[in-house]
Design a protein around this motif. Structure first.
Motif, PDB file in Angstrom:
ATOM      1  N   ALA A  74      16.265   1.317   2.685  1.00 17.93           N
ATOM      2  CA  ALA A  74      16.164  -0.085   2.297  1.00 17.93           C
ATOM      3  C   ALA A  74      15.254  -0.915   3.197  1.00 17.93           C
ATOM      4  N   PRO A  75      15.389  -0.856   4.537  1.00 15.26           N
ATOM      5  CA  PRO A  75      14.491  -1.676   5.366  1.00 15.26           C
ATOM      6  C   PRO A  75      13.015  -1.388   5.116  1.00 15.26           C
ATOM      7  N   PHE A  76      12.671  -0.142   4.890  1.00 12.98           N
ATOM      8  CA  PHE A  76      11.269   0.213   4.657  1.00 12.98           C
ATOM      9  C   PHE A  76      10.796  -0.295   3.286  1.00 12.98           C
ATOM     10  N   ILE A  77      11.695  -0.247   2.297  1.00 11.66           N
ATOM     11  CA  ILE A  77      11.363  -0.789   0.978  1.00 11.66           C
ATOM     12  C   ILE A  77      11.076  -2.283   1.085  1.00 11.66           C
ATOM     13  N   PHE A  78      11.891  -2.991   1.834  1.00 10.62           N
ATOM     14  CA  PHE A  78      11.722  -4.437   1.921  1.00 10.62           C
ATOM     15  C   PHE A  78      10.560  -4.827   2.820  1.00 10.62           C
ATOM     16  N   LEU A  79      10.192  -3.990   3.759  1.00 11.98           N
ATOM     17  CA  LEU A  79       8.982  -4.243   4.526  1.00 11.98           C
ATOM     18  C   LEU A  79       7.763  -4.244   3.609  1.00 11.98           C
ATOM     19  N   LEU A  80       7.757  -3.355   2.633  1.00 10.46           N
ATOM     20  CA  LEU A  80       6.659  -3.314   1.673  1.00 10.46           C
ATOM     21  C   LEU A  80       6.715  -4.492   0.708  1.00 10.46           C
ATOM     22  N   LEU A  81       7.914  -4.879   0.278  1.00 13.50           N
ATOM     23  CA  LEU A  81       8.049  -5.955  -0.694  1.00 13.50           C
ATOM     24  C   LEU A  81       7.716  -7.319  -0.105  1.00 13.50           C
ATOM     25  N   PHE A  82       8.038  -7.530   1.160  1.00 13.57           N
ATOM     26  CA  PHE A  82       7.917  -8.859   1.751  1.00 13.57           C
ATOM     27  C   PHE A  82       6.806  -8.951   2.796  1.00 13.57           C
ATOM     28  N   ARG A  83       5.891  -8.040   2.756  1.00 13.33           N
ATOM     29  CA  ARG A  83       4.819  -8.037   3.741  1.00 13.33           C
ATOM     30  C   ARG A  83       3.594  -8.778   3.210  1.00 13.33           C
ATOM     31  N   GLY A  84       2.946  -9.543   4.074  1.00 11.83           N
ATOM     32  CA  GLY A  84       1.710 -10.217   3.691  1.00 11.83           C
ATOM     33  C   GLY A  84       1.933 -11.642   3.214  1.00 11.83           C
ATOM     34  N   GLU A  85       0.835 -12.312   2.872  1.00 11.30           N
ATOM     35  CA  GLU A  85       0.904 -13.708   2.459  1.00 11.30           C
ATOM     36  C   GLU A  85       1.552 -13.873   1.089  1.00 11.30           C
ATOM     37  N   ASP A  86       1.351 -12.900   0.208  1.00 11.95           N
ATOM     38  CA  ASP A  86       1.967 -12.982  -1.131  1.00 11.95           C
ATOM     39  C   ASP A  86       3.360 -12.362  -1.097  1.00 11.95           C
ATOM     40  N   ARG A  87       4.160 -12.830  -0.139  1.00 16.57           N
ATOM     41  CA  ARG A  87       5.501 -12.287   0.101  1.00 16.57           C
ATOM     42  C   ARG A  87       6.332 -12.336  -1.173  1.00 16.57           C
ATOM     43  N   ALA A  88       6.920 -11.197  -1.557  1.00 15.16           N
ATOM     44  CA  ALA A  88       7.778 -11.095  -2.738  1.00 15.16           C
ATOM     45  C   ALA A  88       7.039 -11.468  -4.010  1.00 15.16           C
ATOM     46  N   ALA A  89       5.774 -11.116  -4.100  1.00 18.07           N
ATOM     47  CA  ALA A  89       4.999 -11.396  -5.315  1.00 18.07           C
ATOM     48  C   ALA A  89       5.550 -10.590  -6.490  1.00 18.07           C
ATOM     49  N   PRO A  90       5.516 -11.136  -7.710  1.00 18.14           N
ATOM     50  CA  PRO A  90       6.079 -10.428  -8.875  1.00 18.14           C
ATOM     51  C   PRO A  90       5.494  -9.034  -9.084  1.00 18.14           C
ATOM     52  N   TRP A  91       4.197  -8.864  -8.811  1.00 12.78           N
ATOM     53  CA  TRP A  91       3.586  -7.568  -9.065  1.00 12.78           C
ATOM     54  C   TRP A  91       4.223  -6.469  -8.204  1.00 12.78           C
ATOM     55  N   ARG A  92       4.727  -6.861  -7.043  1.00 10.34           N
ATOM     56  CA  ARG A  92       5.347  -5.864  -6.166  1.00 10.34           C
ATOM     57  C   ARG A  92       6.650  -5.338  -6.770  1.00 10.34           C
ATOM     58  N   PHE A  93       7.430  -6.228  -7.371  1.00 10.94           N
ATOM     59  CA  PHE A  93       8.679  -5.794  -7.988  1.00 10.94           C
ATOM     60  C   PHE A  93       8.416  -5.004  -9.270  1.00 10.94           C
ATOM     61  N   ALA A  94       7.367  -5.393 -10.002  1.00 13.74           N
ATOM     62  CA  ALA A  94       6.993  -4.615 -11.190  1.00 13.74           C
ATOM     63  C   ALA A  94       6.564  -3.215 -10.788  1.00 13.74           C
ATOM     64  N   LEU A  95       5.799  -3.124  -9.708  1.00 13.31           N
ATOM     65  CA  LEU A  95       5.366  -1.820  -9.218  1.00 13.31           C
ATOM     66  C   LEU A  95       6.548  -1.002  -8.719  1.00 13.31           C
ATOM     67  N   LEU A  96       7.498  -1.672  -8.045  1.00 11.56           N
ATOM     68  CA  LEU A  96       8.696  -0.985  -7.562  1.00 11.56           C
ATOM     69  C   LEU A  96       9.479  -0.375  -8.713  1.00 11.56           C
ATOM     70  N   LEU A  97       9.716  -1.157  -9.771  1.00 15.45           N
ATOM     71  CA  LEU A  97      10.461  -0.650 -10.923  1.00 15.45           C
ATOM     72  C   LEU A  97       9.722   0.497 -11.597  1.00 15.45           C
ATOM     73  N   ALA A  98       8.410   0.352 -11.765  1.00 16.79           N
ATOM     74  CA  ALA A  98       7.626   1.400 -12.426  1.00 16.79           C
ATOM     75  C   ALA A  98       7.630   2.690 -11.605  1.00 16.79           C
ATOM     76  N   ALA A  99       7.422   2.549 -10.301  1.00 19.32           N
ATOM     77  CA  ALA A  99       7.365   3.738  -9.441  1.00 19.32           C
ATOM     78  C   ALA A  99       8.710   4.447  -9.390  1.00 19.32           C
ATOM     79  N   THR A 100       9.787   3.686  -9.244  1.00 11.15           N
ATOM     80  CA  THR A 100      11.110   4.315  -9.162  1.00 11.15           C
ATOM     81  C   THR A 100      11.528   4.918 -10.501  1.00 11.15           C
TER      82      THR A 100
END
Length: 399
Positions: free
Chosen positions: A186-212
């Motif tokens: 979980a911590p590593f997943i959230f480091l990817l989701l909340f990293r950078g200026e576009d923190r928690a951007a929708p495309w990241r969650f769409a990519l997460l769902l698609a990849a998983t």
């Protein structure tokens, strides 16, 4: 000496500002799907197969329909994704650091390890050392694995990774192993989701769902050699919970358009659908997509309905007895199978089996299982849930 009230016995130390009654309501549905399914499986095995006079096709089909516990576990996975996501996404910038991650792992370890270890070691003492084995408790584990090796693999939450099977001492431990694998990731997943200026951007969650979804699809269909009893086969459910946590307000607004009575009916239909899905798999592979979509859709609907505090379904999720059962779901999960198995075997030997005694026996054994889980929660799980071995308060209590 003042006798503690029932509410204080079953209350867990939680932050009132963050405690969500409806999440324990969802846990109630998850654990009841599991418990009803497991109890009916044992009723079929020990009561019905040896009593040919129970030949009502309609009643037998209903029992077989609800003897399906698997989707309750998948709902648990989504709830875990939701809860862990809430803990991490609400952190202010800069607070997601090594200190937070360390405390997070300590909380997870003290919360779930001790009760599970108590069940594992207790079962090992009874079965391996005492020589008292409960026949037929589970038929899918690898019997060639010695008890000692199985114990150590289970203690490391790695039985499924090593042997690709349910654990020998506690078969239901396969799902707890997957939960722990998610907690580690979980911590590593959230480091990817909340990293950078576009923190928690929708495309990241769409990519997460698609990849998983792809990972789960590939794993469960054995398109590449991945052991079934690992997080790879179920990670999409955790990802759904994460996405629901991030977009809770959007989902809440969407389901606010559903009337109160309709919410109750839709919730009932959704739970029944989860029983119907069971652990079905379809061929060719295209039908597996239908299966996953329906299963994930049901989980999504239950969350959306639970988010509404003023509707029939939302109010049900917040009823005290419902939330108490949901609160104790971990303890119930740890002890119910053993209680159900022993009770159904004993019942079948001393009570004439009929459809009437079947109904009464189901009710009595279910109540016994709930009481056993409640006692285990109060005496084992609850004390460890509030235990913080590295906190100043814990050190003071020890001295």
């Amino acid at each position: 000496m003042k006798i503690p009230q029932l509410q204080s016995l079953f209350r867990r130390d939680v932050d009132p500002a963050r405690y969500r009654l409806e999440i324990d309501g969802l846990r109630f549905f998850a654990i009841m799907i599991v418990m009803v399914g497991h109890l009916l499986e044992r009723i079929e095995k020990f009561w019905m197969t040896s009593n040919a006079h129970l030949d009502s096709a309609s009643i037998n089909s209903v029992i077989d329909f609800f003897a399906s516990p698997n989707q309750g576990v998948l709902l648990f996975f989504a709830i875990s994704g939701f809860i862990i996501s809430k803990q991490m996404q609400d952190l202010p910038n800069g607070k997601f650091d090594a200190a937070f991650i360390g405390k997070y792992y300590v909380r997870r370890i003290t919360r779930i390890f001790p009760p599970y270890y108590a069940v594992l070691i207790g079962t090992f003492i009874i079965v391996a050392i005492g020589g008292i084995e409960i026949g037929g408790l589970n038929g899918t584990y690898v019997k060639a694995v010695p008890y000692s090796e199985s114990l150590f693999a289970s203690l490391a939450y790695a039985h499924g990774i090593i042997y690709d099977s349910m654990p020998r001492l506690f078969p239901l431990g396969w799902s707890l192993e997957i939960e722990v694998q998610f907690y580690l990731l979980a911590p590593f997943i959230f480091l990817l989701l909340f990293r950078g200026e576009d923190r928690a951007a929708p495309w990241r969650f769409a990519l997460l769902l698609a990849a998983t979804f792809v990972i789960t699809f590939v794993s469960i269909n054995k398109l590449i050699p991945i052991n079934k009893f690992t997080i790879a086969s179920y990670i999409v459910y955790f990802a759904l919970g994460i996405a629901l946590s991030r977009y809770e307000n959007v989902v809440q607004r969407a389901f606010a358009k559903i009337g109160s009575l309709v919410s109750g009916l839709l919730g009932l239909v959704t739970v029944i659908t989860l029983f119907w899905i069971g652990d079905a798999h379809f061929d060719p592979l295209i039908y597996t997509l239908y299966y996953w979509a329906l299963s994930l859709g049901c989980v999504f609907v239950l969350f959306g309905l639970a988010f509404q505090p003023t509707t029939l379904f939302g109010k049900f999720c917040r009823i005290p007895i419902v939330t108490y059962i949901g609160l104790a779901c971990y303890s119930l999960y740890l002890v119910h199978m053993q209680v159900f198995h022993i009770a159904t075997v004993a019942f079948s030997k001393v009570v004439p089996i009929s459809y009437l005694s079947l109904g009464l026996g189901f009710s009595v054994i279910m109540i016994i299982g709930l009481i056993a889980g409640g006692v285990f929660f109060a005496l084992v799980e609850k004390p460890f849930a509030s235990w913080r071995p590295l906190s100043p308060r814990s050190r003071k209590a020890v001295t």
